[in-house]
Enzyme design. Structure first.
Site, PDB file in Angstrom:
ATOM      1  N   GLU A 233       0.818  -1.204   0.000  1.00 33.18           N
ATOM      2  CA  GLU A 233       0.000   0.000   0.000  1.00 33.18           C
ATOM      3  C   GLU A 233       0.857   1.261   0.000  1.00 33.18           C
ATOM      4  O   GLU A 233       0.526   2.249  -0.667  1.00 33.18           O
ATOM      5  CB  GLU A 233      -0.915   0.004   1.233  1.00 33.18           C
TER       6      GLU A 233
ATOM      7  N   CYS B 151      -0.524   0.318   7.749  1.00 33.77           N
ATOM      8  CA  CYS B 151      -0.942   0.756   6.407  1.00 33.77           C
ATOM      9  C   CYS B 151      -2.291   1.464   6.431  1.00 33.77           C
ATOM     10  O   CYS B 151      -2.570   2.303   5.567  1.00 33.77           O
ATOM     11  CB  CYS B 151      -0.994  -0.444   5.464  1.00 33.77           C
TER      12      CYS B 151
ATOM     13  N   ALA C  12      15.121 -44.709  -6.684  1.00 30.60           N
ATOM     14  CA  ALA C  12      16.551 -45.031  -6.743  1.00 30.60           C
ATOM     15  C   ALA C  12      16.693 -46.470  -7.220  1.00 30.60           C
ATOM     16  O   ALA C  12      15.763 -47.275  -7.088  1.00 30.60           O
ATOM     17  CB  ALA C  12      17.212 -44.868  -5.374  1.00 30.60           C
TER      18      ALA C  12
END
Length: 363
Positions: free
Chosen positions: A55, A87, A165
């Site tokens: 903001e 803010c 694997a």
């Protein structure tokens, strides 16, 4: 009712928020757009913790044009003093007329109070526009405050026949270079990467994000109940912290590893292994939002069996490795069809020659 323009400007705010995907942790990714008389006069996004919020960037760009404007923000504006001022004060002082919020901030320090303060100051506030999209940007931040635990992803690579694997332990490389590069994005957006001591002893991985761009490196957690970590492990040379989750009280071993750069995370053991629920509680306390598990079938399987994995991302390579190789997950006790763990496919994408499949637990 939100208009087509409301959707357009909020969509832009969400795209701005995405620019903080690799940099804002532990803060949320937030974007903001200021519109006056159908013209965008300011836009911004939160770039890093401790720096101005979205903001503030957008209002600074708008200047006096913010007066009487509509502000679109992807997360409720903060109403408390943290590393930066609230803010809501900046929005009120700028004289904005209307604030459209995508989602409420789940943090108890805000949780509706930001919007309430704006309304008390005479600002029109509407929220809920594109709320789901905003939540998807910050799954870990939301999870940490709403569930008390971070959001956990497990990344696995396998052959078409589900092997991770060869029978002799060889695993480099199952997937293509394109897939391995794609994994770097998962690492970069994560707060912390979790692996097991078996993986460290076998491969000595760095567990860092290699995107060639400036980003905040994830920390690392090694599940190392008895502190078998080598002094010269490659992780110790990487940016970010390397934690050893352990239940070892041998002070000589502890001191040796601390001198090498390890942080010790002391957790209770359960059946000879670090308790996984205690681990996630500790990660929440450390303000880790998104956890990436990169481990072998035993640790990944234990997390899945305990219901602690929120999202499973599997890279599947187009080759066969034989039935003597390691399985994708070690999940003992699933002997009947009724015991299966049901998953829901949420995304499917081809990456190089491989497929990337994303799943969540089916509800």
């Amino acid at each position: 009712m939100f208009s087509a323009d409301d959707h357009k400007y909020m969509a832009l705010a969400l795209r701005l928020a995405e620019q903080g995907l690799y940099t804002t942790d532990p803060n949320p990714r937030v974007g903001c757009v200021v519109v006056r008389d159908e013209v965008i006069v300011g836009q911004g996004w939160h770039q890093a913790a401790g720096e101005p919020h979205a903001e503030v960037h957008a209002l600074d760009q708008a200047g006096e044009k913010a007066r009487g404007a509509t502000v679109y923000v992807t997360l409720e504006p903060c109403s408390h003093h943290g590393r930066t001022p609230p803010c809501v004060d900046a929005l009120i002082n700028a004289g904005v007329a209307r604030v459209v919020v995508a989602m409420q901030d789940p943090s108890p320090k805000v949780a509706g109070m930001g919007m309430a303060r704006l309304q008390a100051a005479g600002v029109t506030v509407e929220y809920g526009l594109m709320q789901q999209h905003a939540g998807q940007l910050n799954p870990g931040f939301v999870s940490r405050f709403s569930r008390g635990c971070p959001y956990v992803r497990a990344k696995l690579a396998m052959s078409l026949d589900g092997r991770t694997a060869m029978a002799n332990g060889e695993s480099k490389w199952i997937t293509s270079e394109a897939a391995r590069n794609d994994v770097q994005k998962l690492r970069a957006r994560s707060s912390v990467i979790v692996t097991g001591i078996g993986t460290v002893l076998a491969d000595n991985p760095r567990m860092n994000a290699r995107l060639g761009a400036e980003l905040k490196q994830p920390d690392r957690i090694v599940m190392d109940t008895n502190l078998r970590m080598p002094n010269d492990a490659a992780m110790f040379a990487q940016a970010g912290l390397t934690w050893l989750a352990n239940d070892c009280r041998d002070e000589s071993i502890r001191s040796r590893l601390q001198l090498s750069g390890a942080r010790l995370l002391d957790l209770p053991a359960k059946k000879g292994q670090v308790d996984l629920n205690a681990l996630l509680n500790a990660l929440c306390d450390l303000e880790y939002n998104e956890v990436l598990v990169e481990a072998g079938p035993t640790l990944s399987g234990a997390l899945m069996h305990a219901g602690l994995i929120d999202e499973l991302i599997v890279y599947m390579a187009p080759h066969l490795m034989g039935d003597g190789g390691n399985p994708l997950l070690h999940l003992p006790g699933i002997d009947f069809m009724q015991n299966r763990i049901a998953l829901k496919l949420t995304d499917l994408k081809q990456v190089g020659d491989d497929l990337r499949l994303s799943y969540v637990l089916s509800k």
